[in-house]
Motif scaffolding. Structure first.
Motif, short mmCIF file in Angstrom:
data_model
loop_
_atom_site.label_atom_id
_atom_site.label_comp_id
_atom_site.label_asym_id
_atom_site.label_seq_id
_atom_site.Cartn_x
_atom_site.Cartn_y
_atom_site.Cartn_z
N MET A 1 0.92 -1.39 0.16
CA MET A 1 -0.14 0.04 -0.10
C MET A 1 0.99 1.31 -0.01
O MET A 1 1.88 1.22 0.61
N TYR A 2 0.33 2.38 -0.75
CA TYR A 2 1.03 3.54 -0.71
C TYR A 2 -0.02 4.65 -1.16
O TYR A 2 -0.94 4.54 -1.50
N TYR B 1 -8.92 -1.05 9.08
CA TYR B 1 -7.64 -0.52 8.30
C TYR B 1 -6.32 -1.10 8.95
O TYR B 1 -5.40 -1.45 8.34
N LEU B 2 -6.36 -1.27 10.15
CA LEU B 2 -5.08 -2.24 10.90
C LEU B 2 -5.29 -3.43 10.30
O LEU B 2 -4.24 -4.06 10.52
N CYS B 3 -6.21 -4.20 10.23
CA CYS B 3 -6.42 -5.41 9.71
C CYS B 3 -5.78 -5.54 8.33
O CYS B 3 -4.88 -6.38 7.71
N ASP B 4 -6.13 -4.62 7.65
CA ASP B 4 -5.57 -4.64 6.38
C ASP B 4 -4.21 -4.33 6.39
O ASP B 4 -3.40 -5.19 5.58
N LEU B 5 -3.50 -3.52 7.06
CA LEU B 5 -2.07 -2.91 7.14
C LEU B 5 -1.40 -4.07 7.66
O LEU B 5 -0.12 -4.27 7.63
N LYS C 1 1.31 7.50 5.39
CA LYS C 1 1.32 7.57 4.05
C LYS C 1 0.44 6.13 3.43
O LYS C 1 -0.37 5.92 2.77
N LYS C 2 1.01 5.09 4.12
CA LYS C 2 0.41 3.82 3.94
C LYS C 2 -1.21 3.91 4.21
O LYS C 2 -2.06 3.24 3.71
N LEU C 3 -1.53 4.37 5.63
CA LEU C 3 -2.82 4.35 6.05
C LEU C 3 -3.56 5.26 4.94
O LEU C 3 -4.82 4.97 4.47
N MET C 4 -3.01 6.08 4.47
CA MET C 4 -3.80 7.29 3.69
C MET C 4 -4.07 6.44 2.19
O MET C 4 -5.33 6.60 1.63
N ARG D 1 -7.95 6.21 0.93
CA ARG D 1 -7.97 6.66 -0.66
C ARG D 1 -8.55 5.49 -1.43
O ARG D 1 -9.56 6.01 -2.20
N SER D 2 -8.11 4.14 -1.21
CA SER D 2 -8.52 3.27 -2.17
C SER D 2 -9.95 2.68 -1.84
O SER D 2 -10.48 1.80 -2.24
N SER D 3 -10.48 3.18 -0.51
CA SER D 3 -11.57 2.43 0.17
C SER D 3 -12.70 3.61 0.10
O SER D 3 -13.56 3.40 -0.67
N VAL D 4 -12.56 4.79 1.08
CA VAL D 4 -13.90 5.36 1.14
C VAL D 4 -13.16 6.78 0.44
O VAL D 4 -13.83 7.90 0.32
#
Length: 415
Positions: A8-9, A106-110, A281-284, A288-291
């Motif tokens: 993710m970026y 998002y924590l699960c994702d990352l 930035k990864k969280l962003m 960005r890619s979800s909502v």
């Protein structure tokens, strides 16, 4: 990080280029897909009249991906005010997320890969299981309490044993939720210190631990011996093998449940501002890619409300209301200490309390209460019935709990 997290970026795409144009586009800013007139977003009069105190920018413009920067800074200041131990510690600027559920997702994702472990207490909020399943991870639980009844507390040995047993790959994600949903329990000052010590001890053995502090109901504590600060404040620099995330927000703390506005904050011993910038930035990129970005209106309203001098006194009035209900429930339960069917789980805070069922199924009890008594409760599992005293007027509490206990007795005698 998870495999997804490593990929993710935050791209140098429309949003990044638009941010540059806001700074340098003095003649015109032709980057963003909004209808603008005289430098301001347009807004329909029928929309504007619903919230006359907000400007069109506060009302209908896109919010930055990481959230309104002024709101993020105010929330960081509030974190330090509420958790004085953070004053001289380095932690990230909070990022706005569309609710605490989204923040946890998002924590699960990352940070969670397929077949890895997310460890939490038993009982727990049912949505945690669903979140882990999104990542095809294993959701495992440890016994949260040393026993059932008002005189018991948090099981630190159970936590430590679970960490050691489930860390076969050398790393683990631990989810701690206080005040806890569904039990309504927060650790005492002594227990909080012991929890942190247990985490430190397994970290010193080489286990890498990411702790997720779900602080949705932060500050709603009703006993004098409860730890006042989030465990995030103590874990932020406890050991190099401990990385911690705080998921919190105004939805419960400031009584704005439907605003769907939360915050994600990171901390870890040895992490620098560059590390936090990379994480954000990864969280962003995930946001960005979800909502794309979080809703503007709640952020605008909260930013204004946080500057109101009456905010804390207004919050106290509702907090006192909840505390009155808590004590009313506790008063009733004191008369049922030796009850053979229902035993309260330890509770001292938050919105909820739960009853441990012996000799009766919690779902069957829930159905009878709903169908025959007109009382809604939640069966967390077959042995746990959750009661949200937050949504029961104090004048109804005795009636509601009398009905719960009477119905449980009837069902146990018929089986």
């Amino acid at each position: 990080m998870s495999e997804f997290g490593r990929r993710m970026y935050f791209p140098k795409g429309i949003i990044a280029q638009s941010n540059e144009a806001k700074q340098l586009g003095r003649v015109a800013n032709a980057t963003i897909g909004m209808t603008v007139s005289q430098g301001k977003p347009v807004v329909l009069p029928c929309i504007q009249k619903q919230t006359p105190g907000l400007s069109s920018q506060e009302l209908v413009a896109y919010a930055p991906t990481a959230g309104n920067p002024d709101l993020r800074n105010i929330w960081k200041e509030k974190l330090i005010q509420k958790n004085p131990s953070l004053k001289d510690k380095n932690f990230s600027l909070p990022v706005v997320v569309p609710g605490l559920t989204a923040g946890l997702s998002y924590l699960c994702d990352l940070f969670l890969d397929k077949d890895e472990i997310l460890l939490a207490g038993d009982p727990s909020w049912d949505n945690y299981t669903l979140m882990a399943q999104r990542r095809q991870a294993h959701y495992k639980q440890f016994n949260l309490f040393t026993g059932m009844g008002l005189d018991y507390g948090f099981s630190v040995p159970g936590l430590k044993e679970a960490l050691e047993e489930n860390a076969s790959d050398g790393r683990i994600c631990l989810l701690l939720n206080f005040p806890q949903n569904p039990s309504g329990y927060s650790p005492t000052q002594k227990e909080a210190a012991e929890i942190c010590q247990a985490i430190r001890e397994v970290a010193e053995k080489g286990l890498k631990i990411m702790v997720w502090c779900d602080d949705a109901y932060f500050g709603l504590d009703y006993e004098d011996n409860i730890e006042q600060q989030s465990l995030f404040a103590y874990l932020a620099d406890i050991h190099e093998n401990v990385f911690v995330a705080k998921i919190d927000g105004p939805t419960k703390e400031d009584f704005v449940w439907g605003f769907r506005c939360g915050f994600l904050t990171f901390a870890g011993k040895g992490l620098t501002d560059d590390h936090y910038d990379a994480l954000i930035k990864k969280l962003m990129g995930d946001i960005r890619s979800s909502v794309s970005c979080c809703s503007t209106i709640p952020q605008s309203i909260l930013l204004r409300a946080f500057k109101e001098p009456t905010l804390e006194s207004e919050k106290k009035a509702y907090r006192d209301m909840l505390e009155e209900r808590y004590h009313k429930v506790k008063e009733f339960l004191e008369t049922k200490r030796e009850h053979p069917v229902l035993q309260p789980m330890p509770f001292n805070s938050g919105y909820f309390m739960s009853l441990h069922c012996t000799g009766v199924n919690a779902e069957e009890l829930r159905q009878h209460l709903l169908q025959e008594k007109g009382i809604g409760t939640v069966a967390i599992d077959e042995k746990t019935l959750r009661v949200a005293f937050s949504s029961v007027d104090v004048s109804l509490i005795h009636q509601v709990y009398e009905a719960i206990y009477a119905t449980a007795e009837e069902l146990s005698q018929s089986t």
